[in-house]
Design a protein around this motif. Sequence first.
Motif, PDB file in Angstrom:
ATOM      1  N   ASN A 108      14.182   0.644 -20.552  1.00 24.44           N
ATOM      2  CA  ASN A 108      15.335   1.360 -19.421  1.00 24.44           C
ATOM      3  C   ASN A 108      15.012   3.177 -19.359  1.00 24.44           C
ATOM      4  OD1 ASN A 108      17.334   1.106 -17.806  1.00 24.44           O
ATOM      5  ND2 ASN A 108      19.023   1.770 -18.684  1.00 24.44           N
ATOM      6  N   VAL A 109      13.655   3.093 -19.293  1.00 22.08           N
ATOM      7  CA  VAL A 109      13.516   4.042 -19.588  1.00 22.08           C
ATOM      8  C   VAL A 109      12.963   4.989 -17.671  1.00 22.08           C
ATOM      9  CG1 VAL A 109      11.294   5.714 -20.152  1.00 22.08           C
ATOM     10  CG2 VAL A 109      12.418   4.184 -20.866  1.00 22.08           C
ATOM     11  N   LYS A 110      13.701   5.433 -17.230  1.00 24.64           N
ATOM     12  CA  LYS A 110      12.979   6.598 -16.061  1.00 24.64           C
ATOM     13  C   LYS A 110      11.618   6.669 -16.537  1.00 24.64           C
ATOM     14  CE  LYS A 110      13.574  10.138 -12.407  1.00 24.64           C
ATOM     15  NZ  LYS A 110      14.415  10.878 -11.581  1.00 24.64           N
ATOM     16  N   THR A 111      10.217   6.521 -15.387  1.00 24.55           N
ATOM     17  CA  THR A 111       9.272   6.824 -15.752  1.00 24.55           C
ATOM     18  C   THR A 111       8.666   6.913 -14.601  1.00 24.55           C
ATOM     19  OG1 THR A 111       9.410   4.876 -17.627  1.00 24.55           O
ATOM     20  CG2 THR A 111       6.724   5.252 -16.225  1.00 24.55           C
ATOM     21  N   ILE A 112       7.697   8.074 -14.311  1.00 26.97           N
ATOM     22  CA  ILE A 112       6.946   8.875 -13.284  1.00 26.97           C
ATOM     23  C   ILE A 112       5.996   8.355 -13.468  1.00 26.97           C
ATOM     24  CG2 ILE A 112       7.083  10.352 -11.930  1.00 26.97           C
ATOM     25  CD1 ILE A 112       9.724  11.887 -12.231  1.00 26.97           C
ATOM     26  N   PHE A 113       4.904   7.731 -12.441  1.00 26.72           N
ATOM     27  CA  PHE A 113       2.935   7.604 -12.279  1.00 26.72           C
ATOM     28  C   PHE A 113       2.900   9.057 -11.223  1.00 26.72           C
ATOM     29  CE2 PHE A 113       4.231   3.590 -14.141  1.00 26.72           C
ATOM     30  CZ  PHE A 113       4.187   2.882 -14.543  1.00 26.72           C
ATOM     31  N   PHE A 114       1.660   9.647 -11.721  1.00 28.18           N
ATOM     32  CA  PHE A 114       0.844  10.505 -11.071  1.00 28.18           C
ATOM     33  C   PHE A 114       0.086  10.076 -10.564  1.00 28.18           C
ATOM     34  CE2 PHE A 114       5.028  13.503 -12.775  1.00 28.18           C
ATOM     35  CZ  PHE A 114       5.291  13.492 -11.716  1.00 28.18           C
ATOM     36  N   PHE A 115      -0.144  10.028  -9.816  1.00 32.24           N
ATOM     37  CA  PHE A 115      -1.439   9.491  -9.117  1.00 32.24           C
ATOM     38  C   PHE A 115      -2.343  10.433  -8.898  1.00 32.24           C
ATOM     39  CE2 PHE A 115       0.087   5.442  -9.047  1.00 32.24           C
ATOM     40  CZ  PHE A 115      -0.754   4.599 -10.014  1.00 32.24           C
ATOM     41  N   TYR A 156      22.208  13.507 -22.548  1.00 36.86           N
ATOM     42  CA  TYR A 156      20.888  14.277 -22.899  1.00 36.86           C
ATOM     43  C   TYR A 156      20.426  13.160 -22.117  1.00 36.86           C
ATOM     44  CZ  TYR A 156      16.215  12.325 -25.274  1.00 36.86           C
ATOM     45  OH  TYR A 156      15.108  12.667 -25.810  1.00 36.86           O
ATOM     46  N   ASN A 157      18.817  13.868 -21.705  1.00 35.54           N
ATOM     47  CA  ASN A 157      18.525  12.203 -20.048  1.00 35.54           C
ATOM     48  C   ASN A 157      16.787  12.543 -21.267  1.00 35.54           C
ATOM     49  OD1 ASN A 157      18.174  11.462 -17.583  1.00 35.54           O
ATOM     50  ND2 ASN A 157      18.016  13.408 -17.426  1.00 35.54           N
ATOM     51  N   PHE A 158      16.531  11.304 -20.565  1.00 33.87           N
ATOM     52  CA  PHE A 158      14.975  11.349 -21.231  1.00 33.87           C
ATOM     53  C   PHE A 158      14.470  10.844 -20.081  1.00 33.87           C
ATOM     54  CE2 PHE A 158      11.440   8.089 -22.649  1.00 33.87           C
ATOM     55  CZ  PHE A 158      10.304   9.651 -22.570  1.00 33.87           C
ATOM     56  N   ILE A 159      12.801  11.183 -19.537  1.00 30.33           N
ATOM     57  CA  ILE A 159      12.406  11.477 -18.704  1.00 30.33           C
ATOM     58  C   ILE A 159      10.112  11.253 -18.990  1.00 30.33           C
ATOM     59  CG2 ILE A 159      11.321  11.500 -16.404  1.00 30.33           C
ATOM     60  CD1 ILE A 159      13.525  13.306 -16.059  1.00 30.33           C
ATOM     61  N   SER A 160       9.062   9.909 -18.665  1.00 25.94           N
ATOM     62  CA  SER A 160       8.495   9.402 -19.561  1.00 25.94           C
ATOM     63  C   SER A 160       7.560   9.757 -18.203  1.00 25.94           C
ATOM     64  CB  SER A 160       8.262   7.841 -20.096  1.00 25.94           C
ATOM     65  OG  SER A 160       6.969   7.971 -20.084  1.00 25.94           O
ATOM     66  N   THR A 161       6.855  10.372 -17.997  1.00 28.41           N
ATOM     67  CA  THR A 161       5.789  10.110 -17.306  1.00 28.41           C
ATOM     68  C   THR A 161       4.523  10.562 -17.476  1.00 28.41           C
ATOM     69  OG1 THR A 161       5.441  12.956 -17.574  1.00 28.41           O
ATOM     70  CG2 THR A 161       7.371  12.905 -16.563  1.00 28.41           C
ATOM     71  N   VAL A 162       3.886  10.121 -16.337  1.00 24.43           N
ATOM     72  CA  VAL A 162       2.369   9.538 -16.775  1.00 24.43           C
ATOM     73  C   VAL A 162       1.554   9.856 -15.984  1.00 24.43           C
ATOM     74  CG1 VAL A 162       0.724   7.281 -17.414  1.00 24.43           C
ATOM     75  CG2 VAL A 162       3.173   7.282 -17.427  1.00 24.43           C
TER      76      VAL A 162
END
Length: 434
Positions: free
Chosen positions: A234-241, A167-173
């Motif tokens: 400890n979360v993989k996070t991606i910011f979309f600007f 299982y994998n989790f990705i937080s995107t903002v």
Amino acid sequence: MILVYTHTITPRIRYIFKHILTRTLLISVDFTTKIEEFVAHNGPKLSYTKTPLGAEFFIKSNDLLFEQGLNDVEIMMNKWEEVPCFFATNAKSSIPFDIFAASFYLITRYEEYLPHVKDVHGRYTAEQSLAFKKGFLEKPVVDIWAYKFLKSLKEKFPDYVYKTRAYNFISTVDIDNAFAYKHKSLVRSVGGFVNDLFHFKLLNVWTRFAVTFNIKSDPFNTFPKLLRFKKDYNVKTIFFFLIGDYSTFDTNVSASKEKYRLLIKEMVDYAKVGLHPSYFSMQDAAKLKKEKERLESITNTPVKSSRQHYLRFSLPETYQNLIDLEIEEDYSMGYASNVGFRASTCTPFYFYDLDFEIQTPLKIFPFAVMDTTLNDYMKLTPKQSLGRIRDLKNEVKAVNGTFITLFHNESLSDYIRWKGWKRLYESMLKIATS
């Protein structure tokens, strides 16, 4: 390795068999059209054709994977035990439907190429989709089918060693508005002040004044909090600007403002940063290119990830434009109005271009839930939203998939329409990482 016999090996067959067997179930696959090679093979094997060759694992093939272009596809729903499915097979077939054709139909978004009515923002709507109409939008049925299929394979080939993915989790903002009031142009600041005063939005007037004169911090500047949560959980996070030019739908701070550029550079030091192409970039390749180059000039690194503003994309044109610009990952696959799985999967997949009948290098990362969907469209409370998030996470966890969420920096602000929502993001992280 599993050997697949089929009378014709098409690009569609290669694509979907590799997605189900290799990317989802971690089983390598090879293909043959030679009966003698298939019969001589000692390991696991299955035939995908109209009639079985013998007593092998057999799936009666639907015509979809042997066609080219688009056709009117008749869909009759059935059940595989408790799970909805379609493209039924016959009694000779080892499973009651063609899992590969059905998965191909859903993952390629075949139905989005067919004539449909777009919403006010030019988007394909959830209500028109098969998943919504048949009540399985909130289930990643392609992955559920794959795991049920795996169970049948294990019964047929018990000696084969099967791997299991994690299982994998990705937080995107998404950063639509980095700041509510700070660093806006004088014209916009004065115009906003007059507008708030005219509509008697006195709280806004006071907050705008306090922020402008450094009495209070800007309510949308929640970036220190987002980075702290990233570290704590400890979360993989991606910011979309969003860095497009100002328009009715693109109201972010100008990319020429030094404070905004510094913010983006700071985020690059701590997290992954991607492009949030502006509202009108959906079918405008030149605008998309300009914005990509603008972000690259700020970050000094190639931009490889993208998510369309307002989730506005048109298949296949938007994705073709992204591929031309060497974007490798897109995170737009989801609906604004409904939570769930737009492509009926929680496994990242490569975009298959039905115009050219090829698997492309663009990898699609489908998200399951967005904060504005819960608040603005579904009108849920934060507590109700948490329940929906937990249900979706459990669906993904059950098939060891990738759970992707979409939040905005604004929703942690506890300001205006986000009053009472500031703790939802952290609560979501606790659920997603537990």
